[in-house]
Design a protein around this motif. Structure first.
Motif, short mmCIF file in Angstrom:
data_model
loop_
_atom_site.label_atom_id
_atom_site.label_comp_id
_atom_site.label_asym_id
_atom_site.label_seq_id
_atom_site.Cartn_x
_atom_site.Cartn_y
_atom_site.Cartn_z
N VAL A 1 0.86 -1.18 0.00
CA VAL A 1 0.00 0.00 0.00
C VAL A 1 0.90 1.23 0.00
O VAL A 1 1.81 1.35 0.83
CB VAL A 1 -0.92 0.03 1.24
N ALA A 2 0.66 2.15 -0.94
CA ALA A 2 1.46 3.37 -1.05
C ALA A 2 0.55 4.58 -0.91
O ALA A 2 -0.47 4.68 -1.58
CB ALA A 2 2.19 3.41 -2.39
N ARG A 3 0.93 5.50 -0.02
CA ARG A 3 0.26 6.79 0.11
C ARG A 3 1.16 7.83 -0.55
O ARG A 3 2.31 8.01 -0.14
CB ARG A 3 0.00 7.12 1.57
N VAL A 4 0.64 8.51 -1.56
CA VAL A 4 1.44 9.42 -2.37
C VAL A 4 0.92 10.85 -2.18
O VAL A 4 -0.27 11.11 -2.31
CB VAL A 4 1.36 9.03 -3.87
N TYR A 5 1.83 11.76 -1.86
CA TYR A 5 1.50 13.18 -1.69
C TYR A 5 2.26 13.97 -2.76
O TYR A 5 3.48 13.85 -2.86
CB TYR A 5 1.87 13.67 -0.30
N MET A 6 1.54 14.76 -3.55
CA MET A 6 2.13 15.50 -4.66
C MET A 6 2.23 16.97 -4.29
O MET A 6 1.28 17.56 -3.76
CB MET A 6 1.25 15.34 -5.91
N ARG A 7 3.40 17.57 -4.56
CA ARG A 7 3.65 18.97 -4.27
C ARG A 7 4.32 19.62 -5.47
O ARG A 7 4.94 18.94 -6.28
CB ARG A 7 4.58 19.11 -3.07
N GLU A 8 4.22 20.95 -5.56
CA GLU A 8 4.99 21.68 -6.57
C GLU A 8 6.46 21.48 -6.28
O GLU A 8 6.88 21.47 -5.12
CB GLU A 8 4.67 23.18 -6.51
N GLY A 9 7.27 21.31 -7.33
CA GLY A 9 8.69 21.10 -7.08
C GLY A 9 9.47 20.89 -8.35
O GLY A 9 9.11 21.38 -9.42
N SER A 10 10.56 20.12 -8.23
CA SER A 10 11.49 19.97 -9.34
C SER A 10 11.66 18.52 -9.78
O SER A 10 12.62 18.21 -10.48
CB SER A 10 12.85 20.54 -8.93
N GLY A 11 10.79 17.62 -9.37
CA GLY A 11 10.85 16.25 -9.85
C GLY A 11 11.45 15.27 -8.87
O GLY A 11 11.80 14.15 -9.25
N ASN A 12 11.60 15.65 -7.60
CA ASN A 12 12.16 14.73 -6.61
C ASN A 12 11.09 13.74 -6.15
O ASN A 12 9.95 14.11 -5.90
CB ASN A 12 12.69 15.49 -5.39
N ILE A 13 11.48 12.49 -6.02
CA ILE A 13 10.59 11.46 -5.50
C ILE A 13 11.24 10.88 -4.25
O ILE A 13 12.37 10.38 -4.31
CB ILE A 13 10.33 10.34 -6.53
N LYS B 1 9.38 16.95 -14.28
CA LYS B 1 10.14 18.01 -13.59
C LYS B 1 9.24 19.06 -12.93
O LYS B 1 9.72 20.10 -12.50
CB LYS B 1 11.07 18.71 -14.59
N LYS B 2 7.94 18.79 -12.85
CA LYS B 2 7.02 19.80 -12.30
C LYS B 2 6.65 19.59 -10.85
O LYS B 2 6.33 20.53 -10.14
CB LYS B 2 5.73 19.83 -13.13
N TYR B 3 6.66 18.33 -10.40
CA TYR B 3 6.14 18.02 -9.07
C TYR B 3 7.12 17.17 -8.28
O TYR B 3 7.89 16.40 -8.83
CB TYR B 3 4.81 17.26 -9.18
N ASP B 4 7.06 17.34 -6.96
CA ASP B 4 7.77 16.47 -6.03
C ASP B 4 6.75 15.51 -5.44
O ASP B 4 5.60 15.88 -5.22
CB ASP B 4 8.41 17.27 -4.89
N PHE B 5 7.19 14.30 -5.16
CA PHE B 5 6.31 13.29 -4.57
C PHE B 5 6.92 12.77 -3.29
O PHE B 5 8.11 12.42 -3.25
CB PHE B 5 6.10 12.13 -5.55
N VAL B 6 6.11 12.74 -2.24
CA VAL B 6 6.51 12.14 -0.97
C VAL B 6 5.63 10.90 -0.82
O VAL B 6 4.41 11.00 -0.76
CB VAL B 6 6.31 13.11 0.20
N ILE B 7 6.27 9.74 -0.76
CA ILE B 7 5.54 8.47 -0.77
C ILE B 7 5.86 7.69 0.50
O ILE B 7 7.02 7.58 0.89
CB ILE B 7 5.93 7.62 -2.01
N THR B 8 4.82 7.17 1.13
CA THR B 8 4.97 6.24 2.25
C THR B 8 4.41 4.91 1.78
O THR B 8 3.24 4.82 1.44
CB THR B 8 4.19 6.73 3.48
#
Length: 134
Positions: free
Chosen positions: A20-32, A63-70
């Motif tokens: 199970v992955a919880r994904v949070y999308m933010r404005e950024g430079s493409g970091n995952i 290259k538009k969004y950063d993603f923080v995934i748990t």
């Protein structure tokens, strides 16, 4: 929100096998980031990184969004598939016009295949013990 002024634009939940992955999308430079580690470090196999990045490449948003995934549960393959579905759902929530592209590539479909349980009196789910007539 852990990073101060950065706020979540959208989120998505992805599931694959037992992962199970919880994904949070933010404005950024493409970091995952996966479980507080860079995705390249978490998914050491390049194939898994390719799977995770597929929705971003298909929609030209790498290259538009950063993603923080748990992510938790399952193995690395299932976790990579869960991350892909979560990223796709987060993108579709923020940009509904991308839904057709994501769906055409098969990124919005939850893969429901699971490991079949072992049956009693057998070696595995389908395999039987060796039969001897005499």
């Amino acid at each position: 929100m852990t990073k101060g002024s950065k706020t979540n634009l959208s989120h998505g939940t992805g599931r694959r096998k037992c992962a199970v992955a919880r994904v949070y999308m933010r404005e950024g430079s493409g970091n995952i980031t996966v479980n507080d580690r860079p995705a390249d470090e978490f998914f050491a196999n390049p194939l898994f990184m390719f799977i995770v990045r597929q929705p971003l490449v298909a929609t030209d948003t790498a290259k538009k969004y950063d993603f923080v995934i748990t992510v938790n549960g399952g193995g690395l393959s299932g976790q990579a598939g869960a991350c892909r579905l979560g990223i796709s759902r987060a993108l579709a929530e923020k940009h509904p016009e991308m839904l057709a592209t994501l769906r055409a590539n098969g990124f919005m479909t939850r893969d429901s295949r699971m490991v079949e349980r072992k049956k009693y009196g057998q070696k595995g789910a389908r395999k039987h013990f060796q039969f001897s007539k005499r």
